[in-house]
Design a protein around this motif. Structure first.
Motif, PDB file in Angstrom:
ATOM      1  N   LEU A   1       0.486  -1.240   0.074  1.00 39.44           N
ATOM      2  CA  LEU A   1       0.239   0.047   0.018  1.00 39.44           C
ATOM      3  C   LEU A   1       0.846   1.372  -0.040  1.00 39.44           C
ATOM      4  O   LEU A   1       1.973   1.375   0.798  1.00 39.44           O
ATOM      5  N   PRO A   2       0.372   2.342  -0.624  1.00 43.63           N
ATOM      6  CA  PRO A   2       0.923   3.562  -0.604  1.00 43.63           C
ATOM      7  C   PRO A   2       0.813   4.385   0.928  1.00 43.63           C
ATOM      8  O   PRO A   2      -0.042   3.895   1.332  1.00 43.63           O
ATOM      9  N   ARG A   3       1.853   5.100   1.050  1.00 44.16           N
ATOM     10  CA  ARG A   3       1.873   5.988   2.347  1.00 44.16           C
ATOM     11  C   ARG A   3       2.012   7.283   1.682  1.00 44.16           C
ATOM     12  O   ARG A   3       2.256   7.447   0.857  1.00 44.16           O
ATOM     13  N   PHE A   4       1.416   8.277   2.854  1.00 45.54           N
ATOM     14  CA  PHE A   4       1.342   9.549   2.622  1.00 45.54           C
ATOM     15  C   PHE A   4       1.913  10.577   3.655  1.00 45.54           C
ATOM     16  O   PHE A   4       1.686  10.124   4.935  1.00 45.54           O
ATOM     17  N   ARG A   5       2.992  11.362   3.401  1.00 44.88           N
ATOM     18  CA  ARG A   5       3.605  12.149   4.279  1.00 44.88           C
ATOM     19  C   ARG A   5       2.739  13.630   3.972  1.00 44.88           C
ATOM     20  O   ARG A   5       2.840  14.077   2.838  1.00 44.88           O
ATOM     21  N   ILE A   6       2.200  14.152   5.025  1.00 44.42           N
ATOM     22  CA  ILE A   6       1.296  15.409   4.824  1.00 44.42           C
ATOM     23  C   ILE A   6       2.078  16.407   5.600  1.00 44.42           C
ATOM     24  O   ILE A   6       1.885  16.323   6.899  1.00 44.42           O
ATOM     25  N   LEU A   7       2.370  17.273   5.192  1.00 50.47           N
ATOM     26  CA  LEU A   7       3.092  18.537   6.050  1.00 50.47           C
ATOM     27  C   LEU A   7       2.169  19.721   5.862  1.00 50.47           C
ATOM     28  O   LEU A   7       1.803  20.147   4.798  1.00 50.47           O
ATOM     29  N   LEU A   8       1.421  20.347   7.239  1.00 54.92           N
ATOM     30  CA  LEU A   8       0.609  21.205   7.042  1.00 54.92           C
ATOM     31  C   LEU A   8       1.178  22.462   7.819  1.00 54.92           C
ATOM     32  O   LEU A   8       1.628  22.632   8.815  1.00 54.92           O
ATOM     33  N   LYS A   9       1.562  23.437   6.875  1.00 56.93           N
ATOM     34  CA  LYS A   9       2.039  24.934   7.419  1.00 56.93           C
ATOM     35  C   LYS A   9       1.192  25.749   7.411  1.00 56.93           C
ATOM     36  O   LYS A   9       0.190  25.778   6.952  1.00 56.93           O
ATOM     37  N   GLY A  10       1.476  26.800   8.529  1.00 57.96           N
ATOM     38  CA  GLY A  10       0.649  28.035   8.644  1.00 57.96           C
ATOM     39  C   GLY A  10       1.308  29.293   9.233  1.00 57.96           C
ATOM     40  O   GLY A  10       2.262  28.792  10.130  1.00 57.96           O
ATOM     41  N   LYS A  11       0.702  30.264   8.988  1.00 54.34           N
ATOM     42  CA  LYS A  11       1.539  31.594   9.757  1.00 54.34           C
ATOM     43  C   LYS A  11       0.119  32.239  10.259  1.00 54.34           C
ATOM     44  O   LYS A  11      -0.861  32.484   9.699  1.00 54.34           O
ATOM     45  N   GLY A  12       0.436  32.643  11.575  1.00 59.47           N
ATOM     46  CA  GLY A  12      -0.467  33.734  12.234  1.00 59.47           C
ATOM     47  C   GLY A  12      -0.073  34.218  13.476  1.00 59.47           C
ATOM     48  O   GLY A  12       1.082  34.496  13.516  1.00 59.47           O
ATOM     49  N   TYR A  13      -1.007  34.693  14.332  1.00 56.50           N
ATOM     50  CA  TYR A  13      -0.523  35.514  15.533  1.00 56.50           C
ATOM     51  C   TYR A  13      -1.318  35.015  16.598  1.00 56.50           C
ATOM     52  O   TYR A  13      -2.531  34.911  16.379  1.00 56.50           O
TER      53      TYR A  13
END
Length: 419
Positions: free
Chosen positions: A303-315
């Protein structure tokens, strides 16, 4: 002789040409919203929100009314399908129904559970239906109920729900075109879900000018449809943002997490201290206005795997914890705590979708299709059974770039705060 022929031709052209089949504006009943419900006997009930002629001249009266009169008209009719119901509705109206300005389509929950294929064909086939029209499911209710409610901030409730969706973090409302694309991609569809909300606290009017909270329409989240285009379930308001972030559709969102006493350790304490348990009433709220998702499929075996990188900028917009945010080390602790909190919430949503809905609403199959088309040919036929077993490695990285106008609170030191 030649001049006579020219004169006669010009005269005939003036008489015989023109918009002979046009409908004058004052002969049209303009539809802003259209709803469909399924009845127990198998018939469909269509509901239309029509613009009242005088409402367009009202100059923006509040409460969707002008001079005590509602700014819209609701009409219904039974039918075997959309067009049949529209024809039956027409016999009650003095103006010709005009769906060219239809902005929103509502679907009752019972119809969604039985499947929406039976009504969506006309929306993709008719040239009078806008592909950018927004489409909604009414959770635990009917389209007629939702469309009959007046909305105080807008003239027409059909306009209100569209704006609610846009102000809730999605850059645009979910359109018919988006649903058709997703349903023809990995086979699953997504629609915003509305709910009818009574006031949290009911307050009686003491005078005619009082304006207590009223029953209104609210955004519940999103409705998930399986490959048969039948309702599989819902993601709540506090869950659907995870899907938007993963698919690069989230525009902004405010998150609140709890900070423990150990987070208020002396400067120089380990960032891991921010990953402690919860303390009541000690919270930090962060507004994020920049989101990015990076999905990487990995093939190492079956099976395939997934690497999910979630980035965000805030305050940081609110701090009710003992942390002194004028110190960069404490801001890093908030970042670490928030990253852990968001990653845990997203994993819960992903697990729910994989195990309960078994629908790839995150576009993972489309990612393989784009990056590894030859591998996708082998996986596509069985993706419905493969997706629930796929492993997702999710990482969240927030970058907090500000703490408001002041780092240290203007209020006196709180219990547990730094000296």
């Amino acid at each position: 002789m030649f001049r006579k022929v020219i004169v006669i031709s010009v005269a005939l052209s003036l008489v015989l040409t023109g918009c002979w089949d046009r409908q004058e504006l004052n002969d049209q009943a303009i539809i802003l919203g259209w709803g469909m419900d399924l009845l127990e006997d198998g018939r469909y009930l269509a509901t239309a929100n029509l613009v009242l002629p005088l409402a367009s001249k009202s100059g923006g009266q509040q409460g969707g009314e002008q001079g005590g009169r509602s700014g819209f008209m609701t009409e219904s009719a039974y039918g075997k399908n959309n067009r049949d119901a529209e024809q039956n509705m027409q016999r009650k109206l003095s103006r010709v129904l005009f769906p060219g300005h239809r902005r929103n389509i509502f679907i009752g929950e019972k119809l969604a559970e039985q499947g929406v294929f039976s009504i969506l064909d006309e929306y993709g086939r008719s040239p009078m239906v806008r592909p950018r029209a927004n489409i909604f499911v009414v959770r635990k209710g009917t389209a007629q109920e939702a469309m009959s409610l007046a909305y105080q901030l807008e003239t027409n409730p059909a306009v209100a729900v569209q704006k609610i969706q846009e102000k809730s973090g999605a850059p645009i409302s979910r359109s018919l075109l988006d649903f058709f694309i997703s349903a023809n991609g990995t086979g699953c569809g997504i629609m915003p879900a509305l709910t009818i909300l009574p006031p949290e606290v009911k307050i009686d009017k003491k005078s005619k000018n009082d304006s207590p909270p009223q029953t209104t329409l609210g955004l519940y989240g999103v409705a998930v449809f399986n490959e048969q285009l039948k309702l599989a379930g819902y993601l709540k308001y506090d869950e659907f943002w995870a899907r938007l972030w993963i698919t690069n559709l989230l525009a902004f969102r405010t998150f609140t997490t709890i900070i423990n006493d150990v987070d208020a350790d002396k400067p120089g304490g380990a960032v891991e201290d921010a990953l402690s348990g919860a303390s009541r009433g000690k919270t930090v709220t962060v507004t994020v206005d920049s989101f990015k998702s990076d999905i990487t499929p990995i093939f190492s075996g079956g099976l395939p795997r997934f690497r999910i990188l979630l980035k965000g900028k805030g305050y940081i917009e609110e701090n009710n914890s003992p942390l002194n945010l004028s110190k960069p080390a404490n801001v890093k602790k908030v970042e670490a705590r928030m990253n852990q909190y968001l990653a845990e919430e997203i994993r819960k949503v992903v697990t729910k979708v994989q195990k309960d809905f078994k629908c790839d609403i995150f576009g993972l199959g489309d990612t393989i299709h784009r990056r590894h088309p030859y591998r996708w040919k082998k996986l596509a036929a069985d993706w419905e059974t493969i997706f629930p077993e796929v492993d997702l490695d999710i990482t969240v990285k927030l970058n907090l770039t500000g703490t408001g106008l002041t780092g240290e609170s203007l209020l006196p030191k709180r219990e547990g705060g730094e000296k």
